[in-house]
Every structure is written in structure tokens, then in C-alpha cells.
Design a protein around this motif. Structure first.
Motif, PDB file in Angstrom:
ATOM      1  N   UNK A   1       3.483  19.349  27.000  1.00  0.00           N
ATOM      2  CA  UNK A   1       2.130  19.901  27.168  1.00  0.00           C
ATOM      3  C   UNK A   1       1.240  18.950  27.963  1.00  0.00           C
ATOM      4  N   UNK A   2       1.304  17.653  27.663  1.00  0.00           N
ATOM      5  CA  UNK A   2       0.480  16.685  28.376  1.00  0.00           C
ATOM      6  C   UNK A   2       0.923  16.556  29.839  1.00  0.00           C
ATOM      7  N   UNK A   3       2.239  16.568  30.062  1.00  0.00           N
ATOM      8  CA  UNK A   3       2.741  16.503  31.438  1.00  0.00           C
ATOM      9  C   UNK A   3       2.340  17.723  32.236  1.00  0.00           C
ATOM     10  N   UNK A   4       2.454  18.901  31.618  1.00  0.00           N
ATOM     11  CA  UNK A   4       2.067  20.139  32.294  1.00  0.00           C
ATOM     12  C   UNK A   4       0.570  20.149  32.591  1.00  0.00           C
ATOM     13  N   UNK A   5      -0.235  19.689  31.633  1.00  0.00           N
ATOM     14  CA  UNK A   5      -1.689  19.654  31.826  1.00  0.00           C
ATOM     15  C   UNK A   5      -2.055  18.737  32.992  1.00  0.00           C
TER      16      UNK A   5
END
Length: 364
Positions: free
Chosen positions: A120-124
Motif C-alpha cells: 500500500x505504501x509503495x503503491x501510494x
């Protein structure tokens, strides 16, 4: 118009490029007065000659599989995601939050939380460059490079001013609870009575990377979204004519790409360091570009290319330890592999294509 068989383009071209790179590397080693055959022997023995060497080779390969898949997904959409470093950095922040913020009774639950939050953090972190490319026309290469530096600065601030325990000097988070520590290959293979060296960093994240390979293959070649990504990457105008939204495909491709880069942090942060460090990515985001190029953006190719670079990393460390070959020359060898399998790829492909056509074995 004739063309090479697919197997030759997928296997023979990278193999010949790799041989050329190793031959030139051998000449460089010879030029500084060292024995290239002995150097190769040390690299092979150190990286593949024992389960201890394999433990490090597979650890590095796990990182490169995930960042290579991230770049490959973007390549299929005609995008060049050079921001894997920043996305993996933010993925590490997600892992640290997952491991430190909640008490976990078992490592498997902590692993699931880390996978979700790191992705999720990488995608964000990939979302903003994707939106700027899709909506404003800002080139994805420029914005993702900028976001690498922003991510590094952000992590530095958080580790120094927010996450560092009181009284600790080095900029790092607190150590994760023992319940979140992931089993290494020694423990996992020990469950089945298979001996494996202790003290190596390869861990259960390797299987996360293998699952990611299968997932990426399924998405790209077995879903409507994957077909649209490949169509858009081949011809944006034709894709638009067919009703495919450029904004949607750019966003989806980059979100998946960023999520895969973020997943890399599970291996380095939770699996190896057991805390969040400043440079936990260790350049794997950039190596992923070479892995995707060499692997032809196919998960199987990415897997084998990642193994190769894992071998180069571990073998290079052994070479620096047991010979007088400087560490910088190991970087030169890695660069030659990248050069010939990536930038100078057509130098091998063009004459090979002519050879196949002349022999009457080229496809149509």
C-alpha cells in the motif's frame, strides 16, 4: 518481414550478451594482473558452492525479483518506472508500522500485515508520479527520480526525529518484537529435515516473491486489465481508438508497479534487519531495471535474471574478500552485464537475426 524465433530472442540473445559481458570482464581482470579463471571459480564457489552462499544469493535475488517485476509491469504499459528505490523505501515504512504499532501473536500474521502495508505504501508513493503523467503530461522518469530523493529525505526525517528510540544514536527504528521475526531458510527447510546453513538472510520472503511472479504472469497474460496494459504499451493511439483509457491504465500499471517495489521491504526490513534502517533498499530499485530488461519483462525471465544478479552480488563480495580485486571492479563487472544485456542488446540481436534469416529459420 522475417524475424527471429521467439525462443532465440528470449534465451539466446541474453545468453550471448551475458557471455560477451563475462569475456570482457575477464579481460579487465587480466589487465590488472589477476587470474580471471580463478576469479570466476571464487565467485561460483562463494555464491553457489554451499548452502551458506545460496542463502545470500537467494536473499539478494528476492529483492531483485520484486523490483524487476515492478519495472516489468510498467514496461508493459510503455512506462519507465525508475522510482523503485523510493517506493521500496516507503514500503519499509509500511513494514515498520505493521510490526511496531500492533502486537502480533505469530510471525505469519505479522507477515500478512507487512505485505499489505508495504504494498500500500509503495503503491501510494507511485500514485503521484502516475497521476502527473496521466493528467499533466509530466514525464514519469523525471517525477519518479524526484520522488526517490523525496522518499530518502522523508525517511531520514522520520528516523531521526520520530521513530528513533530515546537514547539511541544511529538513525533507525526500534527493533521489531521477536514475534514478528520471519523464519529463515535454515528454519523452514529444517521443518522437512533438509539441512541448510545457519546465519544467512534468505527467509520466507522468497516465497512471497515467487507468488508475486505467478500473480504478475496471471495479471498480464490472463486478465482483461493485463491485455489493456499490453495494448496500451504497444500503441497508445490504437488503445485509445479501442476505448482503453490512458489515465486508467497509467494509474493501474504504476500502482501495481509501486506495490511490487514496496513488497521488497518485507525481505530487507522484516526478514533481515528486523528494524527500519536508512539505506535498507541498497540500490535494488535500480538493479530491478536491468533485471526487467534482461528478463524481457516476463516473470520467468525476471526470476532467472534476478538469480544472476544475486549471484553477481554474493560472488562479487567473495571476490573482494579473497582476492586483491577492488570492490569497484566488481561494480564494473555488474555494469558490463547491464550494458550488454540492456543498452547494447541490439548489438547481439541484429547479427543473430540476420543469421537466422540467412539460414531460413526465421519466423514471419
Amino acid at each position: 518481414m522475417g524475424r527471429m524465433p521467439k525462443w532465440a530472442d528470449a534465451v539466446l540473445v541474453p545468453l550471448l550478451s551475458l557471455i560477451i559481458a563475462f569475456v570482457i570482464s575477464g579481460l579487465v581482470i587480466l589487465a590488472i594482473g589477476e587470474d580471471p579463471v580463478e576469479a570466476l571459480k571464487i565467485m561460483v564457489t562463494g555464491a553457489l558452492g554451499s548452502t551458506y552462499g545460496w542463502g545470500y544469493t537467494l536473499y539478494y535475488a528476492t529483492n531483485f525479483i520484486l523490483t524487476g517485476l515492478a519495472v516489468a509491469i510498467a514496461f508493459h504499459a510503455g512506462l519507465f518506472n525508475i522510482g523503485g528505490e523510493g517506493q521500496a523505501t516507503l514500503g519499509g515504512l509500511g513494514v515498520a508500522i505493521a510490526c511496531l504499532m500492533l502486537p502480533w501473536p505469530h510471525w505469519s500474521l505479522a507477515l500478512l500485515a507487512s505485505v499489505v502495508l508495504s504494498a500500500a505504501f509503495g503503491a501510494a508513493w507511485a500514485a503521484a508520479p502516475a497521476w502527473l503523467q496521466a493528467k499533466r503530461g509530466s514525464h514519469i522518469v523525471i517525477t519518479t527520480i524526484m520522488f526517490n530523493f523525496i522518499a530518502a529525505a522523508l525517511l531520514n526525517y522520520l528516523l531521526v526525529n520520530v521513530m528513533r528510540p530515546r537514547g539511541q544514536m544511529d538513525p533507525a527504528s526500534a527493533r521489531f518484537p521477536a514475534e514478528t521475526n520471519l523464519p529463515d531458510l535454515h528454519q523452514m527447510l529444517g521443518w522437512f529435515g533438509i539441512p541448510f546453513a545457519k546465519g544467512t538472510p534468505a527467509n520466507v520472503s522468497l516465497f512471497v516473491a515467487l507468488i508475486a511472479c505467478v500473480a504478475v504472469w496471471a495479471i498480464i497474460w490472463r486478465t482483461r486489465l493485463g491485455y489493456e496494459i499490453r495494448s496500451f504499451g504497444k500503441s497508445e493511439k490504437a488503445a485509445i481508438y479501442a476505448g482503453i483509457s490512458p489515465v486508467r491504465i497509467t494509474m493501474y500499471a504504476m500502482l501495481i508497479s509501486g506495490a511490487l517495489s514496496g513488497l521488497m521491504a518485507v525481505n530487507t526490513v522484516q526478514g533481515e534487519a528486523n528494524r527500519l534502517l536508512l539505506n535498507s533498499v541498497e540500490g535494488a530499485g535500480f538493479i530491478g531495471i536491468a533485471v526487467a530488461l534482461m528478463g524481457r519483462s516476463h516473470p520467468v525471465g525476471v526470476f532467472f535474471a534476478a538469480l544472476l544478479f544475486g549471484f553477481l552480488y554474493q560472488g562479487g563480495a567473495e571476490l573482494a574478500l579473497w582476492t586483491k580485486i577492488p570492490r569497484e571492479l566488481i561494480t564494473v563487472i555488474q555494469a558490463l552485464v547491464i550494458l550488454f544485456t540492456g543498452a547494447l542488446d541490439d548489438m547481439v540481436r541484429a547479427p543473430l537475426k540476420r543469421l537466422f534469416l540467412a539460414s531460413g529459420r526465421g519466423g514471419q
